[in-house]
Design an enzyme around this catalytic site. Structure first.
Site, PDB file in Angstrom:
ATOM      1  N   ASP A   9       0.832  -1.189   0.000  1.00 56.12           N
ATOM      2  CA  ASP A   9       0.000   0.000   0.000  1.00 56.12           C
ATOM      3  C   ASP A   9       0.876   1.252   0.000  1.00 56.12           C
ATOM      4  O   ASP A   9       1.855   1.350   0.749  1.00 56.12           O
ATOM      5  CB  ASP A   9      -0.895  -0.023   1.238  1.00 56.12           C
ATOM      6  CG  ASP A   9      -1.776   1.200   1.357  1.00 56.12           C
ATOM      7  OD1 ASP A   9      -2.662   1.363   0.511  1.00 56.12           O
ATOM      8  OD2 ASP A   9      -1.561   1.986   2.297  1.00 56.12           O
TER       9      ASP A   9
ATOM     10  N   GLU B 133       1.704  -0.469  -5.006  1.00 54.27           N
ATOM     11  CA  GLU B 133       0.793   0.619  -5.331  1.00 54.27           C
ATOM     12  C   GLU B 133       1.707   1.832  -5.489  1.00 54.27           C
ATOM     13  O   GLU B 133       2.158   2.397  -4.491  1.00 54.27           O
ATOM     14  CB  GLU B 133      -0.229   0.851  -4.218  1.00 54.27           C
ATOM     15  CG  GLU B 133      -1.217   1.953  -4.572  1.00 54.27           C
ATOM     16  CD  GLU B 133      -2.174   2.294  -3.436  1.00 54.27           C
ATOM     17  OE1 GLU B 133      -3.316   2.684  -3.730  1.00 54.27           O
ATOM     18  OE2 GLU B 133      -1.780   2.182  -2.267  1.00 54.27           O
TER      19      GLU B 133
END
Length: 713
Positions: free
Chosen positions: A349, A385
């Site tokens: 993330d 990401e």
């Protein structure tokens, strides 16, 4: 103090049970003393032990007789000088950063905050209230588990179909799963869930955060919850709320059993991990673990004012990945989940935050260096990401070799194209073919691109084609939260007006997106539930909706069954044809010699697309031919592999077009394999003529067959 504590060892960090006792070890560079606290089954603090041994900033001791399931925590002593970034407060019970299980919820009372409320400089005033009654506790776990013959599947990324889902939301409303198991790791591994995964043909589940996380106070006050889980407290502990047996340590064995079952069915497990920030927030946040153990080590503070934190994530803090101990924490966590929990990969993330050495994102940062040198991680999937919310944080295409990336440009381009925006054709060409403009320059392959149209963050696919604006009112922020999704599909004056026509158009558009995703080079990622038309009623930021808004609706309908079958057939088509999932980028050899070309592009006239056409803003219809004779790959015996050639026709205009077909490269005949305008029979095969009618906003896939076989269809 009791006298049973032995010196123990400084490694490994955490609480390690060896069958006769537990070795406790915790890192704190600036602490002056560390106290180990043990709790009984009622939650009362029963025993305390001062860790007298300190080796290289690791405080350690060994306690004989301690068994798995025992709850514990730490109190850490040191200077209270918040203006210098030192926030030690032994009144606050702290979770072990290396705890492999964590129990008990946060009680949002003032006691878990290290300062007294009130006043402009409240965080400078130390609070001496005991936080233990309202603080989470670490749990000693039994590491032994019968893995039997479980081994890493190592499915090549190029062959992968990733299914992003949420442990609780996926199964909580599925009547085919025993009620006691719904919403848990056991439910993911249940026969009903396995049947769905196998029916689709996916190769990996990507689980939204399963590291232990906490509920935000502002959500609790509103009667909401942190449903997504991007609020990590412990990087080694599986979330206890997802365990059917409670949070007393059994979550570890239940998670392992889930992985073992999925592996037996040929399905890998990828974890969405949040190493960029923690649940402790900014200088006004609670003290639960890292902040009280060693604030300056674990967090990025402002260089000229360490009272405050650097924040590249919008959550209040950023982990200090420049510090060797924090890098060690991350690496130890990753290795633990691979070696002990048998997971197959990670999606990082806001990964750009991990690459920030000073302020700028650095491709040569220590984080990347240490990951690339670690043999344990050499064969696992590493997916970034590739952005954060800081300046210069958008880094799509800039991560180093060995990394795949969520390709945000793929999502944006495909959405804009099917919406009918001008000037998308040139960029679409790159996205359909693996995004060579992003990944070829550093030697990466098409499978560095994780392609997606929707994900957990944003509209579901059903909502993407149904809503022009977000509807996040249930989040309690006056619909101001979440991004304004500019790619939602507005039919407007150019679209159908009859209700039945609108419904047909939406179903067709859903199929256009799914077909584009699964027929593009790169690695497709399906947002869980899109295959059954899941809706969030227009909420494109359902992070706080642990309810029917986010839960999968397993009610059986003909429309859902048809869409599931449609998705499964697309996956089967991709799996059966290596031409649809190439390992190398197209070389486009000899554009005027189609038989020697990997790929060719055509206008509706059936002629090859000229250079000017790529930049013609008005052009929304195109054909892409994939030559199956030029795969340049061999089977396991070293024999050259050939495949069918395909012709993909796309029309993003709202009106139909007539498409003149080019000759097939092998001299055979084109046969229609897929037509998204045929909602009921999209895969009905049939011979073609020299000219096809391609309906507005629709897609066709044609496959080359030998002429006589095609005629027999």
């Amino acid at each position: 103090m009791a006298s049973a504590l032995l010196p123990g060892k400084p490694t490994p960090l955490g609480a390690k049970w060896d069958g006769t006792g537990v070795n406790f070890a915790i890192y704190s560079e600036y602490a002056t003393a560390v106290e180990l606290c043990l709790f009984d089954e009622s939650g009362a603090e029963a025993e305390k032990y001062r860790l007298e041994e300190r080796t290289a900033f690791v405080w350690h001791g060994y306690l004989p007789g301690i068994q798995p399931g025992r709850r514990y925590g730490y109190r850490v002593y040191g200077p209270w000088e918040p203006e210098k970034g030192l926030r030690f407060n032994p009144a606050k019970l702290l979770v072990d950063p290396y705890a492999q299980a964590i129990c008990d919820k946060v009680d949002w009372q003032q006691s878990i905050f290290p300062y007294r409320f009130g006043g402009e400089d409240a965080d400078l005033q130390k609070d001496d209230g005991d936080s233990a009654p309202g603080a989470p506790k670490s749990v000693v776990v039994n590491p032994y588990f019968d893995w039997d013959q479980d081994r890493p599947l190592r499915t090549p990324l190029v062959d992968s179909i990733i299914y992003e889902t949420h442990v609780r939301g996926f199964s909580i409303a599925n009547p085919e799963i025993p009620e006691a198991l719904r919403g848990t790791y056991a439910a993911i591994a249940s026969p009903a869930s396995i049947r769905h995964f196998k029916r689709l043909g996916i190769t990996a589940v990507e689980l939204m955060p399963v590291h232990q996380y906490i509920q935000d106070s502002h959500l609790v006050e509103k009667g909401l919850s942190n449903y997504w889980g991007y609020n990590t407290l412990g990087y080694f502990a599986p979330e206890g709320r997802y365990c059917s047996s409670g949070d007393g340590g059994h979550q570890v064995s239940e998670f392992k059993a889930m992985v073992k079952t999925l592996h037996r069915e040929g399905i890998e497990v990828i974890l969405d991990v949040v190493y960029n920030h923690t649940a402790e927030g900014n200088h006004l946040g609670p003290m639960l673990s890292f902040k009280g153990i060693d604030n300056l080590t674990y967090y990025r503070t402002l260089p000229d004012n360490p009272r405050y934190y650097m924040d590249y994530t919008g959550t209040g803090n950023s982990l200090n990945v420049r510090h060797p101990q924090v890098l060690k924490l991350i690496m130890d966590s990753l290795r633990y989940w691979v070696l002990e929990m048998h997971v197959d990969g990670f999606r990082f993330d806001l990964a750009a935050t991990l690459a920030r050495e000073l302020h700028d994102v650095d491709r040569l940062s220590g984080f990347f260096d240490i990951i690339h040198q670690d043999p344990t991680l050499a064969d696992v999937k590493l997916i970034a990401e590739p952005w954060d919310v800081g300046e210069g944080g958008y880094q799509v295409g800039n991560f180093p070799i060995l990394w795949a990336e969520w390709n945000g440009k793929y999502r944006d381009t495909v959405r804009r194209y099917w919406k009918g925006d001008d000037g998308q054709l040139s960029d679409l060409g790159y996205r359909l073919t693996g995004s060579s403009d992003l990944y070829q320059h550093d030697g990466r392959r098409p499978y560095a691109s994780i392609n997606f149209v929707t994900a957990h963050d944003g509209f579901t696919l059903r909502d993407l084609v149904s809503y022009d604006n977000k509807h996040n009112e249930a989040n309690g922020e006056d619909n101001q939260d979440g991004t304004n999704d500019n790619y939602s599909w507005n039919m407007g004056a150019e679209g159908p007006t009859d209700n039945s026509d609108i419904l047909h158009a939406r179903e067709r558009q859903i199929r256009n997106f799914l077909a584009t995703l699964l027929l593009s080079q790169g690695v497709p990622m399906i947002s869980g539930g899109d295959e059954m038309g899941r809706t969030q009623n227009g909420n494109n930021n359902a992070y706080s909706q642990d309810n029917e808004t986010s839960w999968y609706d397993w009610t059986r309908t003909d429309e859902k069954e048809a869409l599931i079958d449609f998705t499964a057939e697309l996956i089967r088509l991709r799996r059966d044809h290596p031409n649809l999932r190439r390992r190398k980028f197209f070389q486009d050899r000899g554009i005027h010699n189609v038989e020697g070309s990997d790929i060719a592009w055509y206008s509706t006239s059936g002629k090859e697309l000229g250079a000017d056409a790529w930049n013609a803003g008005w052009m929304r219809s195109v054909g892409m031919m994939l030559n199956g004779k030029t795969l340049n790959i061999c089977d396991d015996q070293g024999n050259p592999v050939a495949d069918n050639s395909f012709l993909l026709l796309l029309n993003a205009h709202y009106e139909p077009v007539d498409f003149h077909l080019p000759s097939a490269p092998g001299g055979g005949a084109w046969v229609v394999t897929l037509n998204t305008d045929h909602i009921d029979t999209p895969f009905k095969s049939g011979p073609t003529r020299k000219k096809l009618r391609l309906e507005g906003r629709s897609l066709m896939l044609l496959c080359e067959h030998e002429a006589q076989k095609a005629a027999a269809l």
